[in-house]
Each structure stands twice: as structure tokens, then as C-alpha cells.
Design an enzyme around this catalytic site. Structure first.
Site, PDB file in Angstrom:
ATOM      1  N   LYS A  67       0.958  -1.195   0.049  1.00 15.41           N
ATOM      2  CA  LYS A  67      -0.086   0.090   0.025  1.00 15.41           C
ATOM      3  C   LYS A  67       0.814   1.232   0.130  1.00 15.41           C
ATOM      4  O   LYS A  67       1.886   1.285   0.637  1.00 15.41           O
ATOM      5  CB  LYS A  67      -0.981   0.020   1.106  1.00 15.41           C
ATOM      6  N   ARG A 127     -10.553 -11.321  -0.218  1.00 16.72           N
ATOM      7  CA  ARG A 127     -11.055 -12.408  -0.787  1.00 16.72           C
ATOM      8  C   ARG A 127     -10.826 -13.905  -1.022  1.00 16.72           C
ATOM      9  O   ARG A 127     -11.298 -14.724  -1.339  1.00 16.72           O
ATOM     10  CB  ARG A 127     -11.644 -11.721  -2.411  1.00 16.72           C
TER      11      ARG A 127
END
Length: 511
Positions: free
Chosen positions: A285, A359
Site C-alpha cells: 500500500k 477475498r
């Protein structure tokens, strides 16, 4: 936890640090709400005029403190705004009462006891005020106040939450009122447990530590618990969870919590994303996006708290919670963009972005949860920034493979005061996750990223099982100033929705 009682004392005779009253916004100024009649009398019927003179309008969440007159046993009266006066024969909305009670409780941090003389027209209003007060009184102080003040030896820590709330105007001997308070205490306690977990620094809340907390609480409340460690996950073929967690020195866990009731006719499975810290992995990130990533386990916290709440309430429904716990870190052993993982279902996934890791852990947990063939599965996750862009930071998105179930969850969320919005699963977006190497990629087109994530998860739900996905990326962690009963930091988002879903499933009232 703040103590909560239905008090038989009158507002004029209660001994406390403060009295909380409601003030509404009328066409010609502030109007004192029902429940505060004795307080208004102590002001010679001029409380509304005093509030007007102080600039109080009755707007929602507005808090005004004023010294109490001689006729009361408290030193302070706190007037909290309820917004516009309801239409004739209508009551104040439950969420309005919940937020008002929360704002008042926050304003009374450091106090020992307060009486709440807000409108309590029925058991639903009792629940709302009780919940709001308990949620508003929350504060996370576990890591503060360790130093001593020089010279006097007193702790220099922050003010503690309001210690006791006495609800005035309720009926202690009324079964509905008593049940309302008891339920509110259970739900608020578990919401605050979820908040504590979200706020805990990631160096202390590793996957192993989270599993230990869940195990201890489960055993205390008669909930069965099973924890799969990294060896069991490798042996079982949980490629998604292991693929995300293998880059960290803190190995992943999959926790199963099982609450059963002997008279239950339905079974719900709740699945929570539990990334105890998300650096993004190799797809690191950028600066400015890492500081709050301890909150990426908020879905698992909500699931854990909801299962415990169902057990405490003794709901006639079976509830299974799955906590998919991992820490997403970059290292020499971390999954790389371009790697292919074999999921627990056997399906292969090409990992195009290691920051789309939630996910992956949820995919394994959804497949495992499906093996029990529950009546419905609901997963909860701080899954996508795209959902925050779409709905803002106070509303979570709902996707489902059944429109009626999606609608029911939306209605339930709005009923308990959690802002949500139904979102679609456009079939045409599925093809954008096609991979030339694997069965599916973990990324699709950029636009509609929140919906892409939902479509990916749908691939791992067992055939014929009703399923919904709650993307709580926006409301799970509040970075702004506190408001109503919402604190800064972890909010406990989705706990109240899941608990009400379990309640309505237990009673057969799911629509």
C-alpha cells in the site's frame, strides 16, 4: 462496561451526577420532550425558554449543559437534541433516540451516574435509549494512562466512561421493558467487544492472539470452538488463507465457532474477514494507507461478537461463525503477483494483486462453511476501497445471490440503525476476472471494484445456498470526530444487523 438499570426513582428525587432530558426542534424554538416533565417543573416550566436563551435549538445530537435548580438532587441537567418534533400521534424514531442517548453518554465521560429521562413510550424506545447510552459510553483506554503525574502520584490517563446509566420512566416490573434492557446490554456489550478488537494494535492482535480471545469467550458462553493452525491449514489444502498468511512471521488461523439450540429449525453461517494487519503484501500500500490497517479484521470481529451474542440471548437458531485470520505482509516467502493458488474448493486463482487478499481468505472460509449446508451464509468484510467511494464512510454495501434475502438484510440493517444499501452483482463483470493461467484471477476491471469482489466470493459459495456479502469497508473504522453513539476508531459495524438477522431467523420472521 457501563452499568444499566431501569430506575423507579423520579427525576426530582434521583441522586446522580447529571440528568439527561430530550429537547426537540419546534416551529418557534426548543420544546422539552416527554419524560422530562419533573425537570421542567423544577425550572418553573421555563426549561425551554432557558435552553432558547442558551442558543439550544433541539437539533439532533446537540448537547447543552446547564446547572440544575434547587428542586433537583443532581448538580447538572444535560439537554440533548432530538431533531424536529414528530408528526401528530407519532413517536420519535428509534435511531434518533439511540443517537441522542449516545451523544449524552459521550458528553458525560468521567461521571459516575446519570439519569436518562428521555421519551420511553414503549419497549422499542427502551431498547434504543439503552443501546445508545451503552454504545455512547464506550472508550478504548487499554493503552493509555500508564504514566504518573509528577509530585502527586495520580494517574494521568483519560476520563473513564460513564459508569452507570439509570433509565427513568421505564417499568422495571414490565416483562417487555426488562427484556428490552437485558437485550440491549448483551448487544451493546458485544458491539463494544468488536470495537475493542478492531482498536487493538496489530502487534498484540495477531491471528493466533485473535483465535485465543475467540476461544476463551466461546468456551465461557457455551459455544464450541475449533481452531485450525498453519499445519492443519496446509494439510487441509486451504491455499487462499495460507497464500495470504505465509509472508508473515505470525501464521494464519481458521476459527470455527458453533452455537446450537436444541429447538432450532434453521442454521446460519457467518463468515468474517480477519486480516489482523494488511500491508498490501508485495503489492504494498502507498504511504498514508497503512496507518489504520489494523481494522482489516473488523468483519471477523463482527462475526465473533454476533455468535457470542446469539448464545447469550439463547436464540432458537443454530449459528456458526468462521473467522479467517491472517496477516498480510511482504517478505521472501510472501505470495507474489502472478502466483497461482489452489483454493480449498480446488479452484485455482491467479493472484494479480496481493492487496486483494481478503477475498482469498474468505473464499476458503465460504467453501468450508458451505459444507455444513446452512440455510444461509452471510460474509462480512472490510473488502474494498471501491465500496467506500460508492457509498461513503457510514454505509455498507449488500450483495447477494437472492434478491429477497438482500432486501431482508437491508431492511434489518435500517431497522437497527446501521446504514446500508443493496448493490448488484452484474454478470458481465465476471468475465473480466478470466485468467489465461488459472480458473479465475483475483482482480477484474477497475471500475465497479466492489462488485467484482462480490462476484469473486460468489464463486466459492456452495450450490443452492442462499448467500449475502456485506462490505463494511466504510463504516467499520471511523476516523473523524465522534458523533451520536459512534466513537472514533472501531465501530462494531454489522454486529447489530447480524444479531437481528439471527433473531428474525429464530422466530421465522425473515420475510
Amino acid at each position: 462496561m457501563t452499568a444499566l438499570t431501569l430506575s423507579t426513582a423520579g427525576a426530582a428525587t434521583l441522586r446522580a451526577d447529571a440528568l439527561v432530558v430530550g429537547v426537540a426542534k419546534g416551529p418557534k424554538g426548543a420544546i422539552v420532550a416527554s419524560g422530562a416533565e419533573a425537570v421542567d417543573k423544577a425550572f418553573d416550566g421555563k426549561l425551554a425558554g432557558v435552553l432558547d436563551a442558551l442558543g439550544a435549538s433541539g437539533a439532533e445530537g446537540e448537547v447543552t449543559k446547564l446547572p440544575a435548580p434547587a428542586g433537583l438532587k443532581v448538580p447538572v441537567v444535560l439537554a440533548v437534541g432530538l431533531g424536529s418534533v414528530p408528526e401528530k400521534d407519532e413517536s420519535f424514531d428509534e435511531e434518533v433516540l439511540r443517537r441522542a442517548a449516545g451523544a449524552a453518554a459521550r458528553a458525560l465521560h468521567g461521571s459516575k451516574k446519570a439519569g436518562f429521562a428521555l421519551p420511553l413510550e414503549d419497549a422499542s424506545a427502551v431498547t434504543a435509549v439503552a443501546e445508545g447510552a451503552l454504545l455512547g459510553a464506550y472508550a478504548f483506554t487499554a493503552y493509555q494512562g500508564g504514566e504518573k503525574k509528577a509530585g502527586n502520584g495520580k494517574d494521568s490517563g483519560p476520563k473513564q466512561p460513564l459508569a452507570e446509566v439509570a433509565l427513568l420512566g421505564g417499568k422495571p416490573r414490565d416483562k417487555e421493558h426488562k427484556a428490552a434492557v437485558e437485550r440491549a446490554a448483551v448487544v451493546a456489550t458485544e458491539v463494544n467487544v468488536a470495537r475493542d478488537l478492531v482498536n487493538t494494535p496489530p502487534n498484540d492482535l495477531t491471528p493466533e492472539a485473535f483465535a485465543a480471545v475467540a476461544s476463551a469467550a466461546a468456551k465461557e458462553n457455551g459455544v464450541k470452538v475449533q481452531v485450525l493452525d498453519e499445519k492443519a491449514l496446509v494439510k487441509g489444502g486451504y491455499g487462499g488463507i495460507m497464500g495470504v498468511g505465509k509472508g508473515s512471521e505470525n501464521p494464519p488461523r481458521l476459527v470455527k465457532l458453533t452455537y446450537t439450540h436444541p429447538k432450532a429449525e434453521k442454521t446460519l453461517a457467518f463468515v468474517g474477514k480477519g486480516i489482523t494487519y494488511d500491508s498490501g503484501g508485495i503489492s504494498l500500500k502507498p504511504a498514508g494507507h497503512n496507518e489504520t490497517m489494523k481494522c482489516d479484521m473488523a468483519g471477523a470481529a463482527a462475526v465473533f461478537a454476533s455468535v457470542v451474542a446469539a448464545a447469550k440471548l439463547g436464540l432458537k437458531v443454530n449459528v456458526t461463525g468462521w473467522l479467517a485470520l491472517a496477516e498480510n505482509m511482504p517478505s521472501g516467502s510472501a505470495t507474489k503477483p502472478g502466483d497461482v493458488l489452489r483454493m480449498y474448493s480446488g479452484k485455482t486463482v491467479e493472484v494479480l494483486n496481493t492487496d486483494a487478499e481478503g477475498r482469498l481468505v474468505l473464499g476458503d472460509a465460504l467453501t468450508k462453511a458451505s459444507e455444513d449446508n446452512p440455510d444461509a451464509i452471510v460474509d462480512v468484510a472490510t473488502l474494498t476501497g471501491a465500496m467506500v467511494l460508492a457509498l461513503g464512510d457510514r454505509t455498507f454495501g449488500i450483495m447477494a445471490n437472492d434478491d429477497a434475502f438482500r432486501t431482508s438484510i437491508h431492511e434489518i440493517a435500517e431497522e437497527v440503525g446501521e446504514s446500508s444499501w443493496p448493490m448488484p452483482l452484474p454478470a458481465e463483470l465476471r468475465k473480466t476476472m478470466d485468467s489465461p493461467t488459472a480458473d479465475i484471477a483475483n482482480m477484474g476491471v477497475r471500475m465497479g471494484g466492489g462488485l467484482i469482489a462480490g462476484l469473486f466470493l460468489q464463486e466459492f459459495v456452495g450450490e443452492g445456498i442462499t448467500w449475502a456479502h456485506l462490505d463494511i469497508a466504510g463504516p467499520a473504522f471511523h476516523e473523524g470526530a465522534p458523533h451520536g453513539y459512534t466513537p472514533k476508531g472501531g465501530t462494531g459495524s454489522a454486529v447489530r444487523t447480524l444479531v437481528r438477522l439471527a433473531e428474525r431467523t429464530a422466530t421465522g420472521d425473515l420475510g
